[in-house]
Design an enzyme around this catalytic site. Structure first.
Site, PDB file in Angstrom:
ATOM      1  N   TYR A  12       0.840  -1.205   0.000  1.00 30.99           N
ATOM      2  CA  TYR A  12       0.000   0.000   0.000  1.00 30.99           C
ATOM      3  C   TYR A  12       0.874   1.253   0.000  1.00 30.99           C
ATOM      4  O   TYR A  12       0.642   2.188  -0.778  1.00 30.99           O
ATOM      5  CB  TYR A  12      -0.916  -0.010   1.222  1.00 30.99           C
TER       6      TYR A  12
ATOM      7  N   LYS B 249       1.100   4.261  -2.896  1.00 32.00           N
ATOM      8  CA  LYS B 249       0.842   5.666  -2.590  1.00 32.00           C
ATOM      9  C   LYS B 249       2.083   6.519  -2.871  1.00 32.00           C
ATOM     10  O   LYS B 249       1.974   7.666  -3.315  1.00 32.00           O
ATOM     11  CB  LYS B 249       0.405   5.816  -1.127  1.00 32.00           C
TER      12      LYS B 249
ATOM     13  N   THR C  62     -12.983   7.020   9.100  1.00 32.46           N
ATOM     14  CA  THR C  62     -13.852   6.868   7.938  1.00 32.46           C
ATOM     15  C   THR C  62     -14.623   5.556   8.064  1.00 32.46           C
ATOM     16  O   THR C  62     -14.239   4.685   8.851  1.00 32.46           O
ATOM     17  CB  THR C  62     -13.037   6.834   6.634  1.00 32.46           C
TER      18      THR C  62
ATOM     19  N   THR D  67     -12.001  -6.338  10.649  1.00 35.98           N
ATOM     20  CA  THR D  67     -10.906  -7.027   9.960  1.00 35.98           C
ATOM     21  C   THR D  67      -9.723  -7.288  10.888  1.00 35.98           C
ATOM     22  O   THR D  67      -9.158  -8.388  10.905  1.00 35.98           O
ATOM     23  CB  THR D  67     -10.441  -6.212   8.743  1.00 35.98           C
TER      24      THR D  67
END
Length: 260
Positions: A158, A162, A193, A203
């Protein structure tokens, strides 16, 4: 000068919830003449269009899976077909799947780079082509992450995606500054969020109390909100921030380089 976008048409990806939706709604409240949003969930998309339209701004939704190679060009075309132009683009859609160096495989690498780097690149390509044809300039904001500076071990892939988008933000800003197309990015810190709530509570198995504990650990006693990011994004999209371009703004409570 206030952060107004009067008369501008904007496209916001990942705008059916969270940061993307907050940006779309703030653009509507700041004078946008049309907003096109994209996302994967059609039900949430229809609801978002209703919310934006209620603010007095015409809106349209394009259902799209950004992992599909033809999605970026299709989304931009849908926007220009509906509103006749595009003045602002916000790349807010992203996947946040976890994978460290030792855990990662080719599938997750491809998945994250396709959605978090490749799709924004080709969205920018299509948007810049449309903006150059219009001849009136434009503004792009990429929603990045503080993890682009390094990232925690479980966010290796990730963070890499980015970081790639961060470099592209500056490269494209440099390439098209004489077209008067501004490109800036926001390195977002830890934000509250809907997607983060699912990630932390379910998760990662931290349960419903995770937000209170996380907020208590922050210097200002809370996580960033979607509205915090939206306020900055609309400023960067508006003429109030001109001629600022190629900037990567750290929107965070912790100072990079400090010994926390």
């Amino acid at each position: 000068m206030g952060a107004r976008v009067d008369g501008k048409v904007a496209l916001v990806t990942g705008a059916t919830q969270g940061i993307g939706l907050a940006i779309a709604e703030t653009l509507a409240a700041s004078g946008a003449s049309g907003i096109c949003i994209s996302g994967r969930n059609e039900e949430r998309g229809r609801q978002a269009v209703e919310e934006i339209s209620a603010l007095g701004c015409p809106a349209d939704f394009v259902a799209a899976e950004l992992a599909e190679a033809n999605a970026p060009a299709r989304i931009i075309k849908a926007c220009t077909d509906r509103f006749g132009r595009i003045d602002c683009l916000v790349n807010a859609a992203a996947l946040t799947d976890r994978a460290s160096l030792l855990d990662a495989d080719l599938d997750i690498w491809t998945k994250l780079f396709d959605v978090n780097a490749r799709a924004p690149f080709f969205l920018m390509q299509a948007a810049v082509r449309a903006m150059r044809k219009q001849g009136t300039g434009g503004s792009i904001v990429n929603i990045l992450s503080m993890n682009a500076h390094c990232g925690t071990p479980e966010l290796a892939v990730y963070s890499g995606a980015k970081a790639a988008l961060a470099v592209l933000t500056r490269n494209i800003a440099n390439a098209h500054r004489f077209d008067r197309i501004r490109v800036n990015g926001i390195n977002v810190g830890w934000a509250d969020t809907p997607a983060e709530r699912v990630m932390q509570a379910a998760t990662l198995g931290l349960g419903e109390g995770w937000l209170e504990a996380a907020s208590a650990s922050q210097p200002f006693g809370r996580l960033l909100s979607a509205q915090d990011v939206a306020n900055l994004a609309v400023f960067l999209l508006s003429d109030a921030s001109g001629p600022m371009t190629g900037a990567l703004v750290d929107q965070e409570q912790w100072v990079v380089g400090s010994r926390n």
